[in-house]
Write an enzyme that holds these catalytic residues in place. Sequence first.
Site, PDB file in Angstrom:
ATOM      1  N   TRP A  49       0.648  -0.784  -0.025  1.00  0.00           N
ATOM      2  CA  TRP A  49      -0.173  -0.104  -0.085  1.00  0.00           C
ATOM      3  C   TRP A  49       0.316   0.928  -0.287  1.00  0.00           C
ATOM      4  O   TRP A  49       0.811   2.652  -0.162  1.00  0.00           O
ATOM      5  CB  TRP A  49      -0.992  -0.207   1.003  1.00  0.00           C
ATOM      6  CG  TRP A  49      -0.414   0.460   2.722  1.00  0.00           C
ATOM      7  CD1 TRP A  49       0.823  -0.469   2.976  1.00  0.00           C
ATOM      8  CD2 TRP A  49      -0.454   1.283   3.596  1.00  0.00           C
ATOM      9  NE1 TRP A  49       0.869   0.091   3.913  1.00  0.00           N
ATOM     10  CE2 TRP A  49       0.285   1.110   4.480  1.00  0.00           C
ATOM     11  CE3 TRP A  49      -1.135   2.502   2.902  1.00  0.00           C
ATOM     12  CZ2 TRP A  49       0.137   2.086   5.322  1.00  0.00           C
ATOM     13  CZ3 TRP A  49      -1.504   3.512   4.219  1.00  0.00           C
ATOM     14  CH2 TRP A  49      -0.354   3.355   5.242  1.00  0.00           C
ATOM     15  N   GLU A  73       1.194  -1.687  13.473  1.00  0.00           N
ATOM     16  CA  GLU A  73       1.576  -3.570  12.986  1.00  0.00           C
ATOM     17  C   GLU A  73       2.161  -3.578  14.247  1.00  0.00           C
ATOM     18  O   GLU A  73       1.926  -4.986  14.889  1.00  0.00           O
ATOM     19  CB  GLU A  73       2.484  -3.819  12.096  1.00  0.00           C
ATOM     20  CG  GLU A  73       1.354  -3.210  10.709  1.00  0.00           C
ATOM     21  CD  GLU A  73       2.679  -4.243   9.921  1.00  0.00           C
ATOM     22  OE1 GLU A  73       4.285  -4.501   9.955  1.00  0.00           O
ATOM     23  OE2 GLU A  73       2.360  -3.904   8.969  1.00  0.00           O
TER      24      GLU A  73
HETATM   25  C1  BGC Z   1       4.995  -1.577   7.838  1.00  0.00           C
HETATM   26  C2  BGC Z   1       3.537  -1.511   6.313  1.00  0.00           C
HETATM   27  C3  BGC Z   1       4.087  -1.159   4.690  1.00  0.00           C
HETATM   28  C4  BGC Z   1       5.992  -2.373   5.322  1.00  0.00           C
HETATM   29  C5  BGC Z   1       6.394  -2.203   3.940  1.00  0.00           C
HETATM   30  C6  BGC Z   1       5.969  -2.836   7.043  1.00  0.00           C
HETATM   31  O1  BGC Z   1       6.892  -2.462   7.922  1.00  0.00           O
HETATM   32  O2  BGC Z   1       4.524  -1.457   8.904  1.00  0.00           O
HETATM   33  O3  BGC Z   1       3.069  -0.842   6.670  1.00  0.00           O
HETATM   34  O4  BGC Z   1       3.324  -1.430   4.641  1.00  0.00           O
HETATM   35  O5  BGC Z   1       6.466  -2.173   6.247  1.00  0.00           O
HETATM   36  O6  BGC Z   1       7.345  -0.902   3.836  1.00  0.00           O
END
Ligand code: BGC
Length: 765
Positions: free
Chosen positions: A358, A487
Site C-alpha cells: 500500500w 502493526e
Molecule cells: C509497515 C507497513 C509497510 C511495509 C512495507 C511495514 O514495516 O508497517 O505499513 O507497508 O513495512 O514498507
Amino acid sequence: MKCLFDNINEWKVIQDKIEIKENRLAESIMSIGNGYMGMRGNYEERYSGDSHRGSYIAGVWFPDKTRVGWWKNGYPEYFGKIPNSVNYIGIRIFIDGVELDLEKCNVENFYRELDMKNGILKRKFTVNINGKKFEANITRFLSVSVKELAVIKYDIKALNSSAKIKFIPYLDSNIKNEDSNYEEEFWNAVSSSSSEYRGNILSRTKENTFKTPIFTVGATMHIKTRGKVDDISYLSTDNYCENSITMDVLENETIGIEKYVTITSTRDYSENELLKKCDDILNIEISKEYEEILNEHTKLWNKRWESADIKIEGDKSSQQGIRYNLFQLFSTYYGEDSRLNIGPKGFTGEKYGGATYWDTEAYCLPVYLGVADKSVARNLLVYRYNQLKQAKDNAKKLGLKGALYPMVTFDGVECHNEWEITFEEIHRNGSIVYAIYNYTNYTGDFGYIKEKGIDVIVEVARFWASRVHLSTRKDLYMIHGVTGPNEYENNINNNWYTNYIAKWCLEYAVENVLKLKKEHSECVERNNVSLEEIEIWRIISKKMYLPYDEELQIIVQNDNFLDKEFIEVKDLPKENLPLNQKWSWDKILRSCFIKQADVLQGIYYFGNMFTKEEKKRNFDFYEKYTVHESSLSSSVYSIIASEVDDLKKAYELYSRTARLDLDNYNNDTNDGLHITSMSGSWLSIIHGFAGMRTWNETLSFEPKLPQEWNNYSFNINYRDNNIHVDVYSNLIKIENLKGKPIKIIVYGEEYVLEKSIEINRSKLK
Ligand code: BGC
C-alpha cells in the site's frame, strides 16, 4: 556507523574509507538503478569479506513456497520474491598473478561516490602488491536512455613499476536468494557461450507448481580494451561465461577495459528472441564512444532533476537527504511501464523485495503527481485496475464480497502469510481508492474514474459493506479483528483509521455512482450497482462507529487503546530501542508503543475534516508513544507537526525520514534501502513545510521555514501549470512557469497567479 558517510556533499554520497565491518550497509547505500533493473553497490572485483551481492530485474519474480509453522485456511501458497539475478558487473583482476580482493589486499586512499546529479557510481583506490603500487578508477552506470544497458569502465594505472594485468569480465547466473524459504535456487541454466570480447548467458526461473509465469533472462557482454592486449581466452559453463584478457602496463601508464552489458527478459520478448535483442541493442551502443553513451544518460538524469529538485540553502545534510531519496526513488520507478510498481526495497535488497505494498498509493503516488507527467500516477492506478480480478478472488477466499487488494503482491495475488497482516491489515484497501481520489482531484481528469476507476471503487465498497457488522446494542457499524497501520497491535476492534477510511470509501462510492448514473450510466450498469445497494452503503457510512474520547477530546486509535499502561518513548531507556530488535513480540503487542502513523495517517489523508486544534490535540497525544519503527512513519508526523506549527519537531522528523538510510536510523539499512518511504521526505517538505494542499480542486500553500534552513525552493506540476515556489524567512515567491493564470490560495488568501506573486511574511496577519 554514521562516520562512513559523514563527508556530506549536496549532490554526492561520499564514502572515503573502505568499510569491511559494515560492508552490507555501504552496499545498500551505493545502490543504483534505472527502473528496469538495479543493483546493490557491490564491487566488480572479487571480495571475500561479508557482502550481499544483489542485482535485480524489475517485474521478474519467483513464487517461493510458503513456509509457516501453523497453516491457516486462506494463507497464500507462495510468497513472491524478486530473484537475485545474473551478476553482470563482475570483473576479476589479477596483478602479476595476485588476485585483487579488497578485503585481503593492502588498499589505500579508498574513495567512492554516488553522483546523484548524473546517476553515476565512481570508485578509486590505490593498492600495494608486493611493493608495486597501482591506482584503480572505476565508473559504473545503468543507462536511463537505453534501459537494457549497463556500463562499467575499469582503469588501472601503474604508479611505480610495470606489471602484467589480467581482467576477467564475466556474467554469472549461479545466484541464490538469501531469503529463499527452502534454500532453493531460483534459476536454471538454459545456455551460455563466449567468444573473444563477447559472452552471453540465458537463464530461466525454475518451474513451479503454482502456475505463475516463468521468466527467462538473457545477458550479453561486450568488452572494449584500452592498452595492448597480450593474450585473450574465453570460456563458458552452465550459467556462466567469461573472457580472460591479459595486458602489460608500464610505469605511469593507464590501461583498462569497458564492459557493456545488455539484459532482456521474457517480460518483453519471447525466449528465443532474447539474445538476438541483447545483441541488437548492444551493437548499436558499442558503435558509440563511451562518453557519448554516458552523456545521453546524464542528460536524462539532469532533466529529471530540472522538474523534481528541491533546493535547500543552509543545511547540507537536509539537502543531501532529499536528493538521495529522490534519486533512489526515481532509480526504482519513473513510470514508463504500467506493469511495474515500487517495491519497499526496490532493487536494493530481498526482504520486501520488489513486491507491491500500500506504500505505493499512500506515499509514492503523490510525489509522482507533483513532479512527473500525470501518466506516471495513472500507470500506478492502472496497475491495480488490472489486478481487480485477483483482488475479488482474494475477498472470496476470505468469505467476503467485493475486492480485497493484497498486502504484498507481484501479480495481484496475495502472497503475505502472517494472518494478522494478510487477513487483518485491510485498511490497505482504502488507500487503493484514496489514490484514485487523489489522482482525480489533483489532475482534474475524471476520465479515469469513468473508464476504469469506478470498477475498483465499487468493488472496494462492496468489500467494506460485507466486512462490517452491525452492533445492535449500539446501532452502529463496527469492524472487528483488524490490524491498523500500527502493526504493533493485532486483532483489535474498531481501529479508527480503518473504520474512517471504510466510511469514506463508501461515501466516495455513493458520490461517484450517482454522478456517473446521470451522464454515463453504462459505467454503473457494467458494475451492476442498484439503488438499493447504494442505500446500504449510505446507511453503513452514516452509522460507522468511530472511537472518540470526550474527556481527552481525541480520536481513539481502537477500542481499549486508552486502557493500556502508558509510558512515553522519551522515558524508555535507550537500549530498548528499536523495540522490534530488543523486545519480545508479546511485549510489543501489549505495549502502548505505536510503530507508525495510524490515527495521524487518517488526519493527514482527510486533513480538511479536522480543525487545527483537533490536529494538535491528536498529534500531541500520539506522538509521544510513537517509535517510528516503520520507515513510513516520520514523514506523516512531520507533515502534521508543520501544520500545527511545531517546526522543531517537524524538522527532527523530516531529518529522520530524509536521512533514514544515510544515517541508518533504524539499524536495518544493510538489508536494503527503504525506497517507498523515501517519498515521505518529499511529502514532508511539500505537504509539510510548504503546506501544499489541493482540497476542492484548488491549489493552496501555507509555507513555513524551519529554523535550520535559510530558504528552500521547488517546482511542482499542478494540472496544466508548472509552478515554482521560493520560501525565504520573510518572503514567499510563487511563479507560474508554464500554463494559464491560475487561482491559488496562500495563507488562506486567494490570488490569481499570472506570472508571479510575492508575499511578504512580515505583513501577514
Ligand atoms: C509497515 C507497513 C509497510 C511495509 C512495507 C511495514 O514495516 O508497517 O505499513 O507497508 O513495512 O514498507
